[in-house]
Design a protein around this motif. Structure first.
Motif, PDB file in Angstrom:
ATOM      1  N   ARG A  12     -23.922  -6.647  45.408  1.00  0.00           N
ATOM      2  CA  ARG A  12     -22.642  -6.766  44.712  1.00  0.00           C
ATOM      3  C   ARG A  12     -22.705  -7.887  43.685  1.00  0.00           C
ATOM      4  NH1 ARG A  12     -20.675  -6.249  50.136  1.00  0.00           N
ATOM      5  NH2 ARG A  12     -20.421  -8.499  50.126  1.00  0.00           N
ATOM      6  N   ALA A  13     -21.951  -7.702  42.610  1.00  0.00           N
ATOM      7  CA  ALA A  13     -21.873  -8.718  41.563  1.00  0.00           C
ATOM      8  C   ALA A  13     -20.446  -8.747  41.024  1.00  0.00           C
ATOM      9  CB  ALA A  13     -22.872  -8.403  40.451  1.00  0.00           C
ATOM     10  N   PRO A  14     -19.629  -9.678  41.490  1.00  0.00           N
ATOM     11  CA  PRO A  14     -18.257  -9.751  40.977  1.00  0.00           C
ATOM     12  C   PRO A  14     -18.210  -9.832  39.452  1.00  0.00           C
ATOM     13  CG  PRO A  14     -18.502 -11.195  42.865  1.00  0.00           C
ATOM     14  CD  PRO A  14     -19.875 -10.679  42.522  1.00  0.00           C
ATOM     15  N   VAL A  15     -19.074 -10.650  38.877  1.00  0.00           N
ATOM     16  CA  VAL A  15     -19.226 -10.719  37.417  1.00  0.00           C
ATOM     17  C   VAL A  15     -20.715 -10.539  37.136  1.00  0.00           C
ATOM     18  CG1 VAL A  15     -18.997 -12.123  35.336  1.00  0.00           C
ATOM     19  CG2 VAL A  15     -17.257 -12.267  37.126  1.00  0.00           C
ATOM     20  N   PRO A  16     -21.109  -9.325  36.719  1.00  0.00           N
ATOM     21  CA  PRO A  16     -22.531  -9.065  36.470  1.00  0.00           C
ATOM     22  C   PRO A  16     -23.049  -9.872  35.278  1.00  0.00           C
ATOM     23  CG  PRO A  16     -21.284  -7.015  36.656  1.00  0.00           C
ATOM     24  CD  PRO A  16     -20.298  -8.131  36.569  1.00  0.00           C
ATOM     25  N   VAL A  17     -24.228 -10.465  35.467  1.00  0.00           N
ATOM     26  CA  VAL A  17     -24.882 -11.219  34.404  1.00  0.00           C
ATOM     27  C   VAL A  17     -26.350 -10.814  34.353  1.00  0.00           C
ATOM     28  CG1 VAL A  17     -23.309 -13.206  34.536  1.00  0.00           C
ATOM     29  CG2 VAL A  17     -25.384 -13.181  35.931  1.00  0.00           C
ATOM     30  N   PRO A  18     -27.000 -11.053  33.221  1.00  0.00           N
ATOM     31  CA  PRO A  18     -28.445 -10.791  33.147  1.00  0.00           C
ATOM     32  C   PRO A  18     -29.210 -11.693  34.121  1.00  0.00           C
ATOM     33  CG  PRO A  18     -27.516 -11.099  30.947  1.00  0.00           C
ATOM     34  CD  PRO A  18     -26.444 -11.472  31.936  1.00  0.00           C
ATOM     35  N   GLY A  19     -30.370 -11.242  34.500  1.00  0.00           N
ATOM     36  CA  GLY A  19     -31.186 -11.991  35.452  1.00  0.00           C
ATOM     37  C   GLY A  19     -31.532 -13.393  34.989  1.00  0.00           C
ATOM     38  N   ALA A  20     -31.805 -13.563  33.707  1.00  0.00           N
ATOM     39  CA  ALA A  20     -32.147 -14.889  33.197  1.00  0.00           C
ATOM     40  C   ALA A  20     -30.966 -15.849  33.344  1.00  0.00           C
ATOM     41  CB  ALA A  20     -32.585 -14.799  31.739  1.00  0.00           C
ATOM     42  N   VAL A  21     -29.756 -15.346  33.172  1.00  0.00           N
ATOM     43  CA  VAL A  21     -28.561 -16.180  33.338  1.00  0.00           C
ATOM     44  C   VAL A  21     -28.424 -16.592  34.802  1.00  0.00           C
ATOM     45  CG1 VAL A  21     -26.030 -16.213  33.199  1.00  0.00           C
ATOM     46  CG2 VAL A  21     -27.387 -15.210  31.341  1.00  0.00           C
TER      47      VAL A  21
ATOM     48  N   TRP B  82     -21.837 -19.706  41.997  1.00  0.00           N
ATOM     49  CA  TRP B  82     -22.909 -19.042  42.751  1.00  0.00           C
ATOM     50  C   TRP B  82     -22.446 -17.677  43.274  1.00  0.00           C
ATOM     51  CZ3 TRP B  82     -27.727 -21.367  43.592  1.00  0.00           C
ATOM     52  CH2 TRP B  82     -28.594 -20.661  44.415  1.00  0.00           C
ATOM     53  N   GLY B  83     -21.226 -17.638  43.772  1.00  0.00           N
ATOM     54  CA  GLY B  83     -20.725 -16.400  44.352  1.00  0.00           C
ATOM     55  C   GLY B  83     -20.193 -15.399  43.346  1.00  0.00           C
ATOM     56  N   THR B  84     -19.869 -15.853  42.149  1.00  0.00           N
ATOM     57  CA  THR B  84     -19.230 -14.985  41.165  1.00  0.00           C
ATOM     58  C   THR B  84     -20.216 -14.332  40.218  1.00  0.00           C
ATOM     59  OG1 THR B  84     -17.245 -16.345  41.266  1.00  0.00           O
ATOM     60  CG2 THR B  84     -17.474 -14.903  39.357  1.00  0.00           C
ATOM     61  N   PHE B  85     -21.133 -15.109  39.679  1.00  0.00           N
ATOM     62  CA  PHE B  85     -22.053 -14.600  38.654  1.00  0.00           C
ATOM     63  C   PHE B  85     -23.361 -14.180  39.294  1.00  0.00           C
ATOM     64  CE2 PHE B  85     -19.130 -17.484  36.573  1.00  0.00           C
ATOM     65  CZ  PHE B  85     -18.664 -16.682  35.543  1.00  0.00           C
ATOM     66  N   ALA B  86     -23.610 -12.875  39.292  1.00  0.00           N
ATOM     67  CA  ALA B  86     -24.780 -12.336  39.969  1.00  0.00           C
ATOM     68  C   ALA B  86     -25.329 -11.149  39.186  1.00  0.00           C
ATOM     69  CB  ALA B  86     -24.419 -11.902  41.384  1.00  0.00           C
ATOM     70  N   VAL B  87     -26.533 -10.774  39.535  1.00  0.00           N
ATOM     71  CA  VAL B  87     -27.170  -9.599  38.943  1.00  0.00           C
ATOM     72  C   VAL B  87     -26.798  -8.394  39.793  1.00  0.00           C
ATOM     73  CG1 VAL B  87     -29.371  -8.531  38.332  1.00  0.00           C
ATOM     74  CG2 VAL B  87     -29.055 -11.004  38.050  1.00  0.00           C
ATOM     75  N   LEU B  88     -26.336  -7.356  39.138  1.00  0.00           N
ATOM     76  CA  LEU B  88     -25.974  -6.135  39.834  1.00  0.00           C
ATOM     77  C   LEU B  88     -27.172  -5.574  40.594  1.00  0.00           C
ATOM     78  CD1 LEU B  88     -23.481  -4.349  40.181  1.00  0.00           C
ATOM     79  CD2 LEU B  88     -24.301  -2.989  38.262  1.00  0.00           C
ATOM     80  N   ASN B  89     -26.933  -5.169  41.820  1.00  0.00           N
ATOM     81  CA  ASN B  89     -27.956  -4.584  42.699  1.00  0.00           C
ATOM     82  C   ASN B  89     -29.042  -5.560  43.110  1.00  0.00           C
ATOM     83  OD1 ASN B  89     -26.672  -2.038  42.676  1.00  0.00           O
ATOM     84  ND2 ASN B  89     -27.621  -1.606  40.699  1.00  0.00           N
ATOM     85  N   ASP B  90     -28.746  -6.856  43.101  1.00  0.00           N
ATOM     86  CA  ASP B  90     -29.713  -7.860  43.558  1.00  0.00           C
ATOM     87  C   ASP B  90     -29.842  -7.726  45.078  1.00  0.00           C
ATOM     88  OD1 ASP B  90     -31.203 -10.073  44.303  1.00  0.00           O
ATOM     89  OD2 ASP B  90     -30.055 -11.491  43.093  1.00  0.00           O
ATOM     90  N   PRO B  91     -31.015  -7.292  45.566  1.00  0.00           N
ATOM     91  CA  PRO B  91     -31.177  -7.081  47.006  1.00  0.00           C
ATOM     92  C   PRO B  91     -31.078  -8.372  47.819  1.00  0.00           C
ATOM     93  CG  PRO B  91     -33.234  -6.673  45.850  1.00  0.00           C
ATOM     94  CD  PRO B  91     -32.204  -6.938  44.818  1.00  0.00           C
ATOM     95  N   SER B  92     -31.260  -9.521  47.174  1.00  0.00           N
ATOM     96  CA  SER B  92     -31.149 -10.774  47.916  1.00  0.00           C
ATOM     97  C   SER B  92     -29.693 -11.199  48.074  1.00  0.00           C
ATOM     98  CB  SER B  92     -31.938 -11.883  47.214  1.00  0.00           C
ATOM     99  OG  SER B  92     -31.303 -12.280  46.018  1.00  0.00           O
ATOM    100  N   ARG B  93     -28.769 -10.440  47.475  1.00  0.00           N
ATOM    101  CA  ARG B  93     -27.343 -10.807  47.509  1.00  0.00           C
ATOM    102  C   ARG B  93     -26.447  -9.632  47.890  1.00  0.00           C
ATOM    103  NH1 ARG B  93     -24.772 -14.706  45.161  1.00  0.00           N
ATOM    104  NH2 ARG B  93     -23.243 -13.181  44.541  1.00  0.00           N
ATOM    105  N   SER B  94     -26.866  -8.721  48.626  1.00  0.00           N
ATOM    106  CA  SER B  94     -26.088  -7.560  49.061  1.00  0.00           C
ATOM    107  C   SER B  94     -25.863  -6.542  47.952  1.00  0.00           C
ATOM    108  CB  SER B  94     -24.726  -7.969  49.663  1.00  0.00           C
ATOM    109  OG  SER B  94     -23.797  -8.295  48.649  1.00  0.00           O
TER     110      SER B  94
END
Length: 122
Positions: A64-73, A50-62
């Motif tokens: 930051r994206a340690p490992v950027p992934v597509p939104g569908a992922v 949950w904390g590692t795989f995120a969408v870059l510039n996701d406003p619901s998550r600050s």
């Protein structure tokens, strides 16, 4: 992409409940020392994912994206963890809690259509 405070609170509580459900599943669906390992490992793996795989510039998550992934992922990851927690309750004999949790997950996503659309465009 603003979410109401109540939906953000609901999402947070669902995330915590998912961790509990995963831990309960690990404990109940195994025996011996495996139950300790799985009861700790399943929620821990979920937290790390949950904390590692995120969408870059996701406003619901600050943003930051340690490992950027597509939104569908990201969406699939969220659904697997949240629904996995609900299934954990259901499979460990707490069917009502699992069903209510699944319904609350659906409600949370239903009122977050703007976030879903944003994720799917990423």
């Amino acid at each position: 992409m603003g979410n109401a405070w109540w939906n953000l609170t609901l999402r947070f509580l669902l995330e915590l409940a998912a961790l509990l459900g995963l831990g309960m599943a690990g404990w109940s669906l195994s025996e011996g020392w495996w139950r300790w390992i799985l009861a700790i490992a399943l929620p821990l793996v979920a937290v790390v994912l949950w904390g590692t795989f995120a969408v870059l510039n996701d406003p619901s998550r600050s943003g930051r994206a340690p490992v950027p992934v597509p939104g569908a992922v990201r969406l699939a990851l969220e659904l697997v963890i949240l629904c996995g927690g609900a299934a954990g309750f259901y499979l460990t004999g707490h069917a009502a809690i699992g069903i209510v949790m699944a319904l609350l997950i659906a409600l949370s996503y239903a009122v977050s259509v703007d976030r879903l659309a944003w994720l799917l465009r990423q």
